[in-house]
Design a protein around this motif. Structure first.
Motif, PDB file in Angstrom:
ATOM      1  N   ARG A  73      39.344  40.352  53.567  1.00 35.07           N
ATOM      2  CA  ARG A  73      40.046  41.604  53.323  1.00 35.07           C
ATOM      3  C   ARG A  73      41.019  41.420  52.168  1.00 35.07           C
ATOM      4  O   ARG A  73      41.382  40.315  51.806  1.00 35.07           O
ATOM      5  N   LYS A  74      41.411  42.564  51.604  1.00 38.22           N
ATOM      6  CA  LYS A  74      42.351  42.522  50.497  1.00 38.22           C
ATOM      7  C   LYS A  74      43.787  42.498  51.016  1.00 38.22           C
ATOM      8  O   LYS A  74      44.091  43.069  52.056  1.00 38.22           O
ATOM      9  N   GLU A  75      44.653  41.817  50.235  1.00 27.39           N
ATOM     10  CA  GLU A  75      46.075  41.851  50.528  1.00 27.39           C
ATOM     11  C   GLU A  75      46.694  43.011  49.760  1.00 27.39           C
ATOM     12  O   GLU A  75      46.465  43.164  48.554  1.00 27.39           O
ATOM     13  N   TYR A  78      39.951  35.241  41.916  1.00 27.60           N
ATOM     14  CA  TYR A  78      40.851  36.254  42.445  1.00 27.60           C
ATOM     15  C   TYR A  78      40.894  37.443  41.506  1.00 27.60           C
ATOM     16  O   TYR A  78      40.689  37.317  40.298  1.00 27.60           O
ATOM     17  N   GLU A  79      41.184  38.602  42.129  1.00 30.03           N
ATOM     18  CA  GLU A  79      41.402  39.824  41.345  1.00 30.03           C
ATOM     19  C   GLU A  79      42.665  40.491  41.862  1.00 30.03           C
ATOM     20  O   GLU A  79      42.824  40.702  43.075  1.00 30.03           O
ATOM     21  N   CYS A 133      43.660  45.816  36.215  1.00 28.55           N
ATOM     22  CA  CYS A 133      43.425  44.605  36.996  1.00 28.55           C
ATOM     23  C   CYS A 133      43.434  43.376  36.089  1.00 28.55           C
ATOM     24  O   CYS A 133      43.244  43.471  34.869  1.00 28.55           O
ATOM     25  N   HIS A 143      47.056  45.250  44.776  1.00 24.14           N
ATOM     26  CA  HIS A 143      45.901  44.808  45.575  1.00 24.14           C
ATOM     27  C   HIS A 143      45.499  43.419  45.106  1.00 24.14           C
ATOM     28  O   HIS A 143      45.272  43.198  43.919  1.00 24.14           O
ATOM     29  N   ILE A 144      45.393  42.476  46.034  1.00 22.17           N
ATOM     30  CA  ILE A 144      44.992  41.107  45.710  1.00 22.17           C
ATOM     31  C   ILE A 144      43.812  40.738  46.587  1.00 22.17           C
ATOM     32  O   ILE A 144      43.884  40.836  47.825  1.00 22.17           O
ATOM     33  N   ALA A 145      42.707  40.331  45.976  1.00 21.60           N
ATOM     34  CA  ALA A 145      41.496  39.994  46.735  1.00 21.60           C
ATOM     35  C   ALA A 145      40.862  38.762  46.117  1.00 21.60           C
ATOM     36  O   ALA A 145      41.110  38.416  44.956  1.00 21.60           O
ATOM     37  N   SER A 146      40.028  38.084  46.908  1.00 18.35           N
ATOM     38  CA  SER A 146      39.314  36.912  46.413  1.00 18.35           C
ATOM     39  C   SER A 146      37.916  36.908  47.004  1.00 18.35           C
ATOM     40  O   SER A 146      37.617  37.618  47.973  1.00 18.35           O
ATOM     41  N   SER A 175      32.026  42.383  45.092  1.00 18.53           N
ATOM     42  CA  SER A 175      33.166  43.282  44.939  1.00 18.53           C
ATOM     43  C   SER A 175      33.824  43.153  43.585  1.00 18.53           C
ATOM     44  O   SER A 175      34.612  44.004  43.205  1.00 18.53           O
TER      45      SER A 175
END
Length: 566
Positions: free
Chosen positions: A421-423, A445-446, A461, A413-416, A536
Motif C-alpha cells: 500500500r501507499k504511504e 520508490y515513487e 512525482c 504519496h509514497i509508494a514502492s 503501478s
C-alpha cells in the motif's frame, strides 16, 4: 737582521690594510667610488638580502637575482646607505618596515620586479629620497595620499605598469609638487620635478577626467618624460591622446523602463526591460521571486535538468557610451513567476534600483454551453525533487503553488514496488520538506505531491531507486550516498525531475536497459535490479552516464552469463 725586520714591518702593514677593508660577499664585487664604497651583485643567486652588510657601503646594487621580498630590518646596519638598486629581481612584497634605518637614502630603483602595490607609508623613514624608479612592475592603483611622505622627490617613474585610473589628487596632495607651485619659489631654487606615466592601460572615462585635466595643465617646473599619454579604453576612446580627449563628469545610474506593471496569461512569453544611464558605464543585476529555486533548477544559463526546463535569460547590451539595456526574458510563464522583479544598476559612484511588477493570471477554462457547472478544486504547480541523502533515507523538497489565493494543504504519496500500500502524508501550508526514512535496498520508490485529496498528475512525482545493501549500517550509509551521485537517470516529464539511481555490479546503461525491457520480457538482471511487480509505476525514457565505481568484475560477468544461460 735589518732586512728581516723590514720585511716583518711590510707584512704587518699589509695585514693591517687587509683588516681595514670590509668583507665582500662571494660572487660580488666591491669597489671604491667617488661617493663611497659600492657593493655590486649581478646575476648572483641570492635568496634574500644579506643581513651582514657593512655599514660603510654607500651603494648596494643587487640585480638579476631570485629575490622575492624586502623584509623588515633588511638594512639595519646600513644607516649611511645612499643608493639602493634592486632592479630586475622577482620582488613582489615590500614589508612596511623594509626601509627603516635608511635615513640617508637618496635613490631607490626597483625596475622590472613584480610589485602589485607599494607600502607608501614606508617612505616616512626616507625623508631625503630624491629618485624613486618603479617602472615595469604590476602596480594597478595609487591611493590619493600615496606621495605624501616623498617630500624631497625629484624623479618618479611609474611607467609600464597596470594603472588604469588615477585621481589627480595623488599629485595635488604631493608635497614636492605643492612646493614647486608656490609663487615665491623660483625655478632656480628648486630643480624640476620629472614624472613618467606612459605605457599604462589608461581607461579614459569620467574617473580619469581629473588626471587628464592635470596632464593638460602641467607646466614647468613639472616635466612629463613622455607627454603623449594614450587611452587604452573604452573602445570608443582607444588610441586617443590625453590632450585630445574630452571626458564628462561622473554620475550614478539613472534607471527607466517602458512599463513598471506587466500583466500576462499563463503560458505566454514576457520580456522585462531595464535601461540604465551612468558614467562610468553601469553593471546591471536582477533579483526576482524564487531566485534560489531558479539557480537550483539550472536556469540563467545552467544545464537542463529535464527536456522542458525553462531558461530565464538575461541579456545586457550597450546602447551608447554610458547607456546599458538589460532584458530578462521568461518563456511560458507560470503562476509562480508573478512578483516584483528588481533591476539594480551600479557603478563606482553609486547604485539605483527599479521594481517591475509582473502579474501572471491563470488561463480561463472554456465551458460547454449546455454542460453543468461543476466546482473545481483548483490546480497546483509542483516541483518535487530529491535534494539530500541521509543515513537512513532521503530528503524531499518541493515548490508548490496553488491557483487559488487561499493557503492550501497538500498530500504526499509514497509508494514502492515492495510495499502493498501507499504511504499518505498530509502536508500543511508553509512546509516544503519531508524526510523519507527506512528505505529498503534495491527498491524503486515513487513520491508524488498533489493538491488536497486530488490524485497526483504527471509532472508532480519523483522516482528513485536505492542500491543493493552491502550489509551493516556503515555499508548502508555509503550506499545511500553513492545512490544519486554515481548514476542518475533523467526522465522526460513536463515539470518534475525524475531521478533513478542504482548501484550494483553492472553499469548504469545495463540498469537502464534492464528496467526499460523488464516489463516486456524477462531479461537477466543483477539481483539488485528493481522489479516491475505491480505495474503501478509508469515507464519513462531514460538516459544515464556511467559514474565512477560502476566497474564490472570478471566474477560479475560470469554470474551474468550463468543467469542468461539459465
Amino acid at each position: 737582521m735589518a732586512s728581516v725586520f723590514h720585511h716583518f714591518l711590510l707584512v704587518l702593514v699589509f695585514l693591517d690594510t687587509r683588516a681595514a677593508q670590509p668583507f665582500c660577499l662571494p660572487g660580488c664585487t666591491c669597489s671604491e667610488e667617488s661617493f663611497g664604497r659600492t657593493l655590486q651583485c649581478i646575476s648572483v643567486s641570492l635568496g634574500k638580502i644579506p643581513g651582514n652588510l657593512s655599514e660603510e657601503f654607500k651603494q648596494v646594487r643587487i640585480e638579476n637575482s631570485p629575490l622575492f621580498e624586502m623584509p623588515q630590518g633588511s638594512f639595519i646596519n646600513m644607516s649611511t646607505l645612499e643608493y639602493l638598486w634592486l632592479n630586475f629581481n622577482n620582488i613582489s612584497v615590500i614589508h612596511l618596515g623594509a626601509l627603516e634605518h635608511l635615513p640617508e637614502l637618496r635613490e631607490l630603483r626597483l625596475e622590472g620586479n613584480r610589485l602589485r602595490s607599494v607600502p607608501w607609508t614606508a617612505f616616512r623613514a626616507t625623508p631625503l629620497l630624491r629618485v624613486l624608479d618603479l617602472k615595469r612592475n604590476k602596480i594597478d592603483a595609487l591611493p590619493e595620499l600615496a606621495l605624501q611622505f616623498l617630500v624631497s622627490l625629484t624623479y618618479l617613474d611609474l611607467s609600464s605598469n597596470r594603472l588604469t585610473v588615477v585621481s589627480r589628487s595623488v599629485f595635488l596632495n604631493w608635497p614636492a609638487y605643492l612646493k614647486r607651485r608656490q609663487p615665491d619659489c623660483g625655478a632656480g631654487i628648486l630643480s624640476s620635478l620629472v614624472v613618467a606615466l606612459h605605457d599604462n592601460p589608461w581607461v579614459c572615462d569620467c574617473r580619469l577626467r581629473g588626471l587628464v585635466q592635470f596632464v593638460k595643465s602641467i607646466t614647468l617646473p613639472v616635466i612629463l618624460v613622455n607627454s603623449y599619454l594614450i587611452c587604452r579604453g573604452p573602445l570608443s576612446k582607444a588610441g586617443q591622446l590625453f590632450h585630445e580627449t574630452e571626458l564628462s563628469a561622473c554620475m550614478k545610474p539613472q534607471i527607466s523602463t517602458p512599463s513598471a506593471n506587466v500583466t500576462i496569461r499563463v503560458g505566454q512569453n514576457v520580456t522585462l526591460r531595464c535601461l540604465a544611464q551612468a558614467s562610468p558605464s553601469p553593471s546591471i543585476a536582477w533579483t526576482y521571486p524564487l531566485s534560489m529555486w531558479r539557480e537550483f533548477d539550472g536556469l540563467l544559463g545552467g544545464k537542463h535538468l529535464t527536456p522542458d526546463t525553462r531558461f530565464i535569460r538575461v541579456l545586457t547590451s550597450s546602447t551608447g557610451e554610458d547607456t546599458a539595456l538589460s532584458e530578462l526574458a521568461i518563456p511560458a510563464a507560470h503562476l509562480v513567476d508573478s512578483g516584483n522583479y528588481t533591476c539594480m544598476a551600479s557603478n563606482s559612484i553609486g547604485k539605483s534600483t527599479l521594481v517591475i511588477s509582473l502579474h501572471v493570471q491563470p488561463a480561463q477554462a472554456l465551458r460547454a454551453p449546455d454542460s453543468l457547472s461543476i466546482p473545481s478544486e483548483g490546480n497546483a504547480y509542483v516541483d518535487l525533487r530529491v535534494v539530500k541523502q541521509t543515513v537512513h533515507g532521503i530528503l524531499l523538497e518541493w515548490l508548490a503553488v496553488a491557483d487559488t489565493s487561499e493557503e492550501e494543504w497538500f498530500t504526499l504519496h509514497i509508494a514502492s514496488d515492495e510495499a502493498f500500500r501507499k504511504e499518505v502524508v498530509h502536508i500543511g501550508p508553509g512546509i516544503n520538506t519531508y524526510a523519507v526514512d527506512d528505505l529498503l535496498p534495491g527498491t524503486k520508490y515513487e513520491a508524488c505531491l498533489s493538491l488536497k485529496n486530488q490524485p497526483p498528475h504527471q509532472g508532480q512525482c519523483v522516482v528513485f531507486v536505492t542500491g543493493r545493501d552491502g550489509g551493516g549500517l556503515e555499508a548502508r550509509e555509503r550506499l545511500l550516498h553513492v545512490t544519486v551521485v554515481l548514476c542518475v537517470v533523467l526522465l522526460a516529464v513536463p515539470v518534475g525531475a525524475y531521478a533513478w539511481a542504482a548501484q550494483g555490479p553492472c553499469s548504469c546503461s545495463k540498469w537502464v536497459l534492464c528496467y526499460c525491457l523488464h516489463c516486456r520480457k524477462a531479461p537477466s538482471c543483477p539481483p539488485a535490479a528493481p522489479q516491475c511487480r505491480d505495474g503501478s509505476f509508469r515507464e519513462h525514457p531514460a538516459v544515464c552516464d556511467d559514474g565512477e565505481g560502476h566497474i564490472d568484475t570478471e566474477g560479475d560477468k560470469e554470474k551474468e552469463g550463468t543467469e542468461e544461460n539459465s
